[in-house]
Design a protein around this motif. Structure first.
Motif, PDB file in Angstrom:
ATOM      1  N   LYS A  93       0.849  -1.192   0.000  1.00 25.24           N
ATOM      2  CA  LYS A  93       0.000   0.000   0.000  1.00 25.24           C
ATOM      3  C   LYS A  93       0.887   1.245   0.000  1.00 25.24           C
ATOM      4  CE  LYS A  93      -4.257  -1.384   0.129  1.00 25.24           C
ATOM      5  NZ  LYS A  93      -5.163  -1.052  -0.953  1.00 25.24           N
ATOM      6  N   ALA A 119     -10.691   0.151   1.722  1.00 25.54           N
ATOM      7  CA  ALA A 119      -9.602  -0.740   2.133  1.00 25.54           C
ATOM      8  C   ALA A 119      -9.812  -1.187   3.579  1.00 25.54           C
ATOM      9  CB  ALA A 119      -8.264  -0.036   1.971  1.00 25.54           C
ATOM     10  N   THR A 122      -7.701  -4.376   4.654  1.00 24.47           N
ATOM     11  CA  THR A 122      -6.279  -4.067   4.815  1.00 24.47           C
ATOM     12  C   THR A 122      -6.062  -3.184   6.043  1.00 24.47           C
ATOM     13  OG1 THR A 122      -5.954  -4.257   2.434  1.00 24.47           O
ATOM     14  CG2 THR A 122      -4.258  -3.074   3.668  1.00 24.47           C
TER      15      THR A 122
END
Length: 135
Positions: A93, A119, A122
Motif C-alpha cells: 500500500k 480498504a 487491509t
C-alpha cells in the motif's frame, strides 16, 4: 451467408460473457473465506496509557492466503503512541494509505478508529499488527 456469420459472432459473444461471469463468480467464491476472516477480525480496545515507553514490533500473518501480511514498529513515548512504521507488507500500500490510518491511531490514541474507505480489510490487518505490537 451473412446471417450465419452474425449468429456465430453472437454465440461467441454469449460464450465469452458466460466465461467472464463464471470466472468472476469463481473468484468471489474462492476469496470469500479470506474476506470473511478479515472482515470479522477483532481489534481489541487497548489502554494506551498503560503501555510503557519503548519500541514494539508486531505482525499480522495476513489471513488465510497471507495477502494482508504486515509487520509494524510502534514507538511509545510518555505513554503515548508517537510513531508507527511499516517494516514489511504483502500488499504494498502507498505511504498515503498507512500515513492516514496510522495518523488516526496516533491522534485518537486508540485502535478503535475508522478504517480507510475502500480498504477496510487491509486497514484491519494493519490495526491487528499494531495491537499485536502493543499487547
Amino acid at each position: 451467408m451473412k446471417r450465419k456469420g452474425r449468429n456465430k459472432m453472437l454465440i461467441a459473444v454469449i460464450v465469452l460473457v458466460v466465461l467472464v461471469a463464471g470466472g468472476a463468480g469463481g473468484a468471489l467464491l474462492f476469496t470469500a473465506g479470506e474476506r470473511r476472516e478479515a472482515k470479522n477480525l477483532p481489534i481489541r480496545a487497548l489502554d494506551f496509557k498503560q503501555i510503557k515507553n519503548g519500541k514494539y514490533v508486531g505482525e499480522y500473518e495476513g489471513g488465510m492466503y497471507k495477502w494482508r501480511a504486515n509487520k509494524v514498529q510502534v514507538t511509545v513515548t510518555s505513554s503515548k503512541v508517537t510513531e508507527i512504521k511499516v517494516l514489511e507488507q504483502a500488499e504494498k500500500k502507498p505511504a498515503e494509505f498507512t500515513d492516514e490510518l496510522f495518523g488516526r491511531v496516533i491522534r485518537e490514541q486508540s485502535l478503535q478508529v475508522d478504517t480507510i474507505s475502500g480498504a477496510t480489510l487491509t486497514s484491519k490487518a494493519f490495526l491487528k499488527a499494531i495491537e499485536n505490537a502493543l499487547d
